[in-house]
Each structure stands twice: as structure tokens, then as C-alpha cells.
Design an enzyme around this catalytic site. Sequence first.
Site, PDB file in Angstrom:
ATOM      1  N   HIS A  51      58.881  19.628  17.481  1.00  0.00           N
ATOM      2  CA  HIS A  51      58.359  18.448  18.172  1.00  0.00           C
ATOM      3  C   HIS A  51      58.978  18.260  19.559  1.00  0.00           C
ATOM      4  O   HIS A  51      59.305  17.151  19.965  1.00  0.00           O
ATOM      5  CB  HIS A  51      58.504  17.203  17.296  1.00  0.00           C
ATOM      6  CG  HIS A  51      57.745  17.340  16.015  1.00  0.00           C
ATOM      7  ND1 HIS A  51      56.364  17.328  15.980  1.00  0.00           N
ATOM      8  CD2 HIS A  51      58.159  17.562  14.748  1.00  0.00           C
ATOM      9  CE1 HIS A  51      55.979  17.527  14.720  1.00  0.00           C
ATOM     10  NE2 HIS A  51      57.036  17.674  13.966  1.00  0.00           N
TER      11      HIS A  51
ATOM     12  N   GLN B 230      59.060  18.588   6.378  1.00  0.00           N
ATOM     13  CA  GLN B 230      60.038  19.651   6.197  1.00  0.00           C
ATOM     14  C   GLN B 230      61.444  19.068   6.068  1.00  0.00           C
ATOM     15  O   GLN B 230      61.791  18.102   6.729  1.00  0.00           O
ATOM     16  CB  GLN B 230      59.970  20.589   7.408  1.00  0.00           C
ATOM     17  CG  GLN B 230      60.633  21.918   7.209  1.00  0.00           C
ATOM     18  CD  GLN B 230      60.188  22.919   8.264  1.00  0.00           C
ATOM     19  OE1 GLN B 230      59.017  22.961   8.621  1.00  0.00           O
ATOM     20  NE2 GLN B 230      61.113  23.709   8.755  1.00  0.00           N
TER      21      GLN B 230
ATOM     22  N   ARG C  32      50.627  27.930  11.162  1.00  0.00           N
ATOM     23  CA  ARG C  32      51.479  26.977  11.891  1.00  0.00           C
ATOM     24  C   ARG C  32      52.948  27.313  11.680  1.00  0.00           C
ATOM     25  O   ARG C  32      53.740  27.375  12.622  1.00  0.00           O
ATOM     26  CB  ARG C  32      51.181  25.556  11.429  1.00  0.00           C
ATOM     27  CG  ARG C  32      51.986  24.457  12.139  1.00  0.00           C
ATOM     28  CD  ARG C  32      51.626  23.107  11.538  1.00  0.00           C
ATOM     29  NE  ARG C  32      52.195  21.965  12.230  1.00  0.00           N
ATOM     30  CZ  ARG C  32      53.359  21.387  11.924  1.00  0.00           C
ATOM     31  NH1 ARG C  32      54.107  21.888  10.935  1.00  0.00           N
ATOM     32  NH2 ARG C  32      53.781  20.329  12.590  1.00  0.00           N
TER      33      ARG C  32
ATOM     34  N   SER D 242      55.053  15.012  10.162  1.00  0.00           N
ATOM     35  CA  SER D 242      54.916  16.357  10.721  1.00  0.00           C
ATOM     36  C   SER D 242      53.894  17.166   9.919  1.00  0.00           C
ATOM     37  O   SER D 242      52.710  16.835   9.910  1.00  0.00           O
ATOM     38  CB  SER D 242      56.281  17.047  10.775  1.00  0.00           C
ATOM     39  OG  SER D 242      56.207  18.244  11.502  1.00  0.00           O
ATOM     40  N   LEU D 243      54.332  18.223   9.215  1.00  0.00           N
ATOM     41  CA  LEU D 243      53.381  19.066   8.485  1.00  0.00           C
ATOM     42  C   LEU D 243      52.625  18.270   7.423  1.00  0.00           C
ATOM     43  O   LEU D 243      51.528  18.656   7.008  1.00  0.00           O
ATOM     44  CB  LEU D 243      54.084  20.264   7.860  1.00  0.00           C
ATOM     45  CG  LEU D 243      55.089  20.013   6.734  1.00  0.00           C
ATOM     46  CD1 LEU D 243      54.410  20.086   5.376  1.00  0.00           C
ATOM     47  CD2 LEU D 243      56.221  21.026   6.788  1.00  0.00           C
TER      48      LEU D 243
ATOM     49  N   GLN E 222      50.592  17.473  18.354  1.00  0.00           N
ATOM     50  CA  GLN E 222      51.580  17.059  17.368  1.00  0.00           C
ATOM     51  C   GLN E 222      52.762  18.008  17.270  1.00  0.00           C
ATOM     52  O   GLN E 222      53.909  17.589  17.143  1.00  0.00           O
ATOM     53  CB  GLN E 222      50.893  16.935  15.994  1.00  0.00           C
ATOM     54  CG  GLN E 222      51.797  16.481  14.865  1.00  0.00           C
ATOM     55  CD  GLN E 222      51.861  17.499  13.751  1.00  0.00           C
ATOM     56  OE1 GLN E 222      52.135  18.659  13.976  1.00  0.00           O
ATOM     57  NE2 GLN E 222      51.593  17.040  12.542  1.00  0.00           N
TER      58      GLN E 222
END
Length: 317
Positions: free
Chosen positions: A206, A9, A118, A93-94, A255
Site C-alpha cells: 500500500h 494478510q 496479485r 486489503s486482499l 488499492q
Amino acid sequence: MLGIVYAGQGSQRVGMGQDFYEQYESYKDTIDEATKVVAKVTDIDLAKLSFEGPMEELSKTQYTQPAMVAFAIGVTKLLKEEGITADYTCGLSLGEYSALYEAGALDEATIMELIAKRGKYMAEASEGLDVKMAAVLGMDRETVMECCDKTNGELKGEKIVQAANFNCPGQIVISGDALAVDKASAYLKEAGAKRILPLKVSGPFHTKLMKPAGDKLAKEFSQVDFKEEKSKVIFNCLGREKNQDESVADLLEKQVQSSVYLEDSIKYMKEAGVDTIIEIGPGKAISKFISKTVDDVKVYSIDTVDDFVNTVKELRA
């Protein structure tokens, strides 16, 4: 050996993937199907938002996440059609969800539904919070951790700040309540940080503040059949491959509320023998992180059709 790394992102842009959509039937089919799946979870036309914006909407986490992953899956399918697959893969991340698609652990419909949820759950967890994320430049991770711990100790858990992303040597992102991030930033400046750059994000990603999203995702994962990975996946919260006693579901739940060890993941790839890495996603941020982390690795970035054509041509050569 080939590594494929997926962007996260922040690198989204209006128009992303439109050239692929207009030139490749399989990419068009991917986006059209993703648009149908995402529409069941959230209130957007994924293709229209990706190609036309506005940027303000595209940058909302519940919309950014499915848009980025749909782009990544579409490009990955085109690479597979050219016979190009990863030996090692990971994502920021994603981007980890795209890595799991590349590895065959999840099919695209399942991934698009999960990533739409998510994004929705992370947006919900951020509602009503005064939060910040900031990139700390020119500081080692030990000092960053010490400044975060000092801040958390002083605020006695009422507000929190954590190291969210270890991107590359000299760039670490901190995240959490705005007050705590500002306080930690002041300590980091005193400690000698070169710059601290606020990031345009909508949540304390996070960190422990994302636990409500992690809890909701855990329920979703309990219904998912994760297949054995065909490529070796390096997981965000580990900076390495998982062990036999670690499950993909548990790691994805962790995560969302834990640090992303991208620097460690890139080093792990290099040590495993990876000498070529493809970044998939808008922009070239991860390519820059890679070049600052390891030497003697050839890096390609696929953002446009021209990037794709040139990358395939060079890899074949």
C-alpha cells in the site's frame, strides 16, 4: 442491517479452514477448485499449505493471499446456504476481493486467479528492496502524515514512507523503504507515539513502491467483466462506496498502492445503519478494530466451524 468484513494478510495460520474442509462438502469443493486454479499461476498445493504449512511458506505474500481468499469464499458460501448475506461489505486489503465475491461482482474462479496473480505481482515488486511495515500505536493520523511527509522531504524521494493502513483510532500502519520507516518512526516516538511495532511482512504494501504490481493488475482487470454488486461494497482506498464515475478495476489497481481506510469504512457502515458485523478470517484482529472504532455494533468472528455454527444460531435467534 448486516455488514460482513474480511480479514487481511497477517492473520493467516497453519490449519486454517481444515475443520470446515472436513465437515462441509461445499467448502471442500471450494478449496479443491481454488487449489486447481492457483496451481496454474503459482507453484503450490493451496490446500496442503493451508492445512499443513509450514508457516514460513504460508506467510509469503504470493501464498498467503490465495489461501486467505479461498478460506473467505468457502465460509461466505456456507453463510449464503444459511440465507445470510451482507447489506454492506468490505475487506482489509486482499479481503476486498472476498467482499466483491460476496457482492456477486466476480465469480470464485476469476477471483482466485486474480488474487494468485496479485500475490505474485506484489512479491515480484518487493524483490531486492529493503523494506518495512510498522504499526504506530497511540497517534492521530495528522501527526503520522506529518512525520511521513517530513521524512520524505528530507530523503528527497530517494526512499519513501507512507501511511498504509488506518485500522482504527490509535492504530496506523506505516510502510515503505526500511530507512524511511525507521526515520519516520523516530519522529513519531518524539511526537509521543506509545509504541511502534514492526510487522512480519515481505513487502512495502500500500505504497507507491507497489506501482509495478498495480500496472500488471490493470492489464488483468481490462480482461475482466465486473458484474453489478448486489451488496454495497465499501472500497479500501475510498472508505466509502464508489461513485458512478468510479470503476471497480480502477479502484483495485489504486488499492494495491494506496492507503487502506478501514476505520473510515467501519464508520461508514455504522452511519448507514449497520448494527451487526461478521468478521470472516483467521484470528479476531478486525473485530478488535471495530470495537475501538464504533459503539453499539454487535460483532461476530468466524475462524472455526464452532464460530460459524454459533454465529448462525445467534443471528437466527
